[in-house]
Write a protein that holds these residues in place. Sequence first.
Motif, PDB file in Angstrom:
ATOM      1  N   LEU A 177     -28.753  27.671  11.334  1.00  8.19           N
ATOM      2  CA  LEU A 177     -29.710  28.123  12.343  1.00  8.19           C
ATOM      3  C   LEU A 177     -30.948  27.228  12.417  1.00  8.19           C
ATOM      4  O   LEU A 177     -31.700  27.293  13.398  1.00  8.19           O
ATOM      5  CB  LEU A 177     -30.125  29.566  12.057  1.00  8.19           C
ATOM      6  CG  LEU A 177     -29.104  30.617  12.528  1.00  8.19           C
ATOM      7  CD1 LEU A 177     -29.395  31.968  11.903  1.00  8.19           C
ATOM      8  CD2 LEU A 177     -29.118  30.718  14.046  1.00  8.19           C
ATOM      9  N   ALA A 178     -31.158  26.413  11.402  1.00  7.96           N
ATOM     10  CA  ALA A 178     -32.283  25.477  11.469  1.00  7.96           C
ATOM     11  C   ALA A 178     -32.083  24.460  12.591  1.00  7.96           C
ATOM     12  O   ALA A 178     -33.065  23.940  13.142  1.00  7.96           O
ATOM     13  CB  ALA A 178     -32.447  24.756  10.129  1.00  7.96           C
ATOM     14  N   ILE A 179     -30.827  24.182  12.939  1.00  9.18           N
ATOM     15  CA  ILE A 179     -30.552  23.165  13.978  1.00  9.18           C
ATOM     16  C   ILE A 179     -31.033  23.633  15.353  1.00  9.18           C
ATOM     17  O   ILE A 179     -31.829  22.947  16.003  1.00  9.18           O
ATOM     18  CB  ILE A 179     -29.057  22.811  13.989  1.00  9.18           C
ATOM     19  CG1 ILE A 179     -28.650  22.209  12.641  1.00  9.18           C
ATOM     20  CG2 ILE A 179     -28.731  21.853  15.135  1.00  9.18           C
ATOM     21  CD1 ILE A 179     -27.154  21.980  12.496  1.00  9.18           C
ATOM     22  N   ALA A 228     -33.088  26.034  15.964  1.00  8.31           N
ATOM     23  CA  ALA A 228     -34.520  26.315  15.875  1.00  8.31           C
ATOM     24  C   ALA A 228     -35.328  25.035  16.074  1.00  8.31           C
ATOM     25  O   ALA A 228     -36.323  25.019  16.815  1.00  8.31           O
ATOM     26  CB  ALA A 228     -34.847  26.947  14.523  1.00  8.31           C
ATOM     27  N   ALA A 229     -34.892  23.947  15.436  1.00  5.12           N
ATOM     28  CA  ALA A 229     -35.575  22.667  15.605  1.00  5.12           C
ATOM     29  C   ALA A 229     -35.423  22.163  17.037  1.00  5.12           C
ATOM     30  O   ALA A 229     -36.380  21.638  17.628  1.00  5.12           O
ATOM     31  CB  ALA A 229     -35.012  21.645  14.610  1.00  5.12           C
ATOM     32  N   ALA A 238     -32.393  33.124  10.377  1.00  2.30           N
ATOM     33  CA  ALA A 238     -32.136  32.226   9.245  1.00  2.30           C
ATOM     34  C   ALA A 238     -32.708  32.808   7.957  1.00  2.30           C
ATOM     35  O   ALA A 238     -32.065  32.774   6.894  1.00  2.30           O
ATOM     36  CB  ALA A 238     -32.726  30.847   9.525  1.00  2.30           C
ATOM     37  N   VAL A 239     -33.912  33.355   8.042  1.00  2.87           N
ATOM     38  CA  VAL A 239     -34.529  33.975   6.865  1.00  2.87           C
ATOM     39  C   VAL A 239     -33.690  35.156   6.381  1.00  2.87           C
ATOM     40  O   VAL A 239     -33.491  35.365   5.179  1.00  2.87           O
ATOM     41  CB  VAL A 239     -35.969  34.409   7.179  1.00  2.87           C
ATOM     42  CG1 VAL A 239     -36.540  35.277   6.053  1.00  2.87           C
ATOM     43  CG2 VAL A 239     -36.853  33.183   7.408  1.00  2.87           C
ATOM     44  N   ALA A 271     -27.733  30.305   7.244  1.00  2.00           N
ATOM     45  CA  ALA A 271     -29.187  30.106   7.267  1.00  2.00           C
ATOM     46  C   ALA A 271     -29.528  28.657   7.584  1.00  2.00           C
ATOM     47  O   ALA A 271     -30.409  28.370   8.412  1.00  2.00           O
ATOM     48  CB  ALA A 271     -29.789  30.504   5.919  1.00  2.00           C
ATOM     49  N   ALA A 272     -28.813  27.721   6.932  1.00  2.00           N
ATOM     50  CA  ALA A 272     -29.065  26.300   7.191  1.00  2.00           C
ATOM     51  C   ALA A 272     -28.666  25.922   8.616  1.00  2.00           C
ATOM     52  O   ALA A 272     -29.342  25.125   9.276  1.00  2.00           O
ATOM     53  CB  ALA A 272     -28.303  25.453   6.175  1.00  2.00           C
ATOM     54  N   VAL A 320     -35.397  31.407  13.626  1.00  2.00           N
ATOM     55  CA  VAL A 320     -35.954  31.286  12.276  1.00  2.00           C
ATOM     56  C   VAL A 320     -35.865  32.629  11.549  1.00  2.00           C
ATOM     57  O   VAL A 320     -35.531  32.695  10.357  1.00  2.00           O
ATOM     58  CB  VAL A 320     -37.412  30.789  12.331  1.00  2.00           C
ATOM     59  CG1 VAL A 320     -38.060  30.857  10.952  1.00  2.00           C
ATOM     60  CG2 VAL A 320     -37.462  29.362  12.863  1.00  2.00           C
ATOM     61  N   ALA A 347     -37.986  29.285  19.232  1.00  2.00           N
ATOM     62  CA  ALA A 347     -37.445  29.062  17.894  1.00  2.00           C
ATOM     63  C   ALA A 347     -37.636  30.260  16.970  1.00  2.00           C
ATOM     64  O   ALA A 347     -36.944  30.372  15.956  1.00  2.00           O
ATOM     65  CB  ALA A 347     -38.096  27.831  17.271  1.00  2.00           C
TER      66      ALA A 347
END
Length: 423
Positions: free
Chosen positions: A89-91, A93-94, A178-179, A86-87, A175, A171
């Motif tokens: 995928l934040a990369i 997405a950003a 990730a959720v 999950a963390a 996201v 993105a």
Amino acid sequence: MTTDLRKLPTGFGRLWTAQTVSSLGDGVTHAALPLLALTLTRDPLALAVVTAAGTLPWLLFGVLGGALVDRWDRRRTMWVADATRAALLAIPAAAAALDVLSIPLLAAVAFFLGIGGLFFDTAATAYLPDLLGRDPALLERANSRLRGAQTAMSGFAGPPAGSALLTLGRAVPLVADAVSFAVSALLVRPLPAAPPPVPQARESLLRQARAGASYVFRDRVLLGLALRPAVGNIAFLAVETVLALFAHDRLGIGAFGFGLLLTAEATGGLLGAAIASFLGRRLGTGAALTFTAAVEGLAILGLAAAPNPYVAGLSLAVCGAAMGATMVLAPSLRQTIVPAHLMGRVASTSRMLAMCAAPFGAFLGGWLATAYDVRTPLYTAAGLLLTMTAVTATMTSNRRVEAALQAAAPASETRDPVQEPAL
């Protein structure tokens, strides 16, 4: 395996929900990641790198990952793996939101997601027998539900959702996935604790990994269970490589019709997962595995000879049903007969063999279609599947399976499930 009317434990409901949510996210990413790559490049090699990156962890670290899972707490391994994914995928997405997304970044993300998947899937496979007290009937029912949910979410709901979410922004599907991983981690964390790993002599990780792999190759039943997906992946990837071309050139159908063919296969997979336990009880687990393997080969033969899209769709549906049943019966049997302290290594070894075989199938399908005809890979795949069926029939016969179950029975009878309440 005998029928069992007992209810599955509460802990399984949480695990099933977690894997259902995660499978939906996987389906979203499965569709969105290639489409994201396509917005960045039209280079087929670059697109292939992104696709292949997700499978590399199994090829590079499969057995070692299984050895680590056998050392670690399996419940903790699952929720940490999903929280990390999950963390991670934040990369991208950003990066997508900031318009700095790149092919190397997507490939790196796919690779590390693959590592997370390796640890989660192996730990979940090893944890389930502990959760269910290594009960054969409960394992079949549980695997049937897990397989059905995975097919429905990653095969039906996820891909169109991923494509739709991508229209809202690059993105958005990342996201969403990730959720899904975060929700899965939250559901898995409060699961009942599994028994701690069995203390073992101080050995290197590599030696423990080799011990797990050699356990598979020395046991006839386990080797037969591992050969089926390995040879099957060669055959099915040979088919998958040319299936779109076959559908267009030989069946005369376009993109929509091709999607319906894949839907037919997925629908068959749901049916097969649902009837797997019935087949096991009716034929015996060993004979049922041989039957489903033979049906897969005959279905692909029917696909190769299909004169129209309707026969092709029926063939794929039958093949999907056989595959769905196999993917319930085989893991359930493996989870019942393998000692708990080896479960991670045995599961990862079997999965690694299947993953290593896949690229050979893709290459074989492309070469045969180029050198001969687009139907040739399909006929070859059918021949491989039927040959594999004949070779492994005695390895997983009812007699051998029953002997393996009886040998494992004393350990199963003394092992209580790791939970108290039931649904």
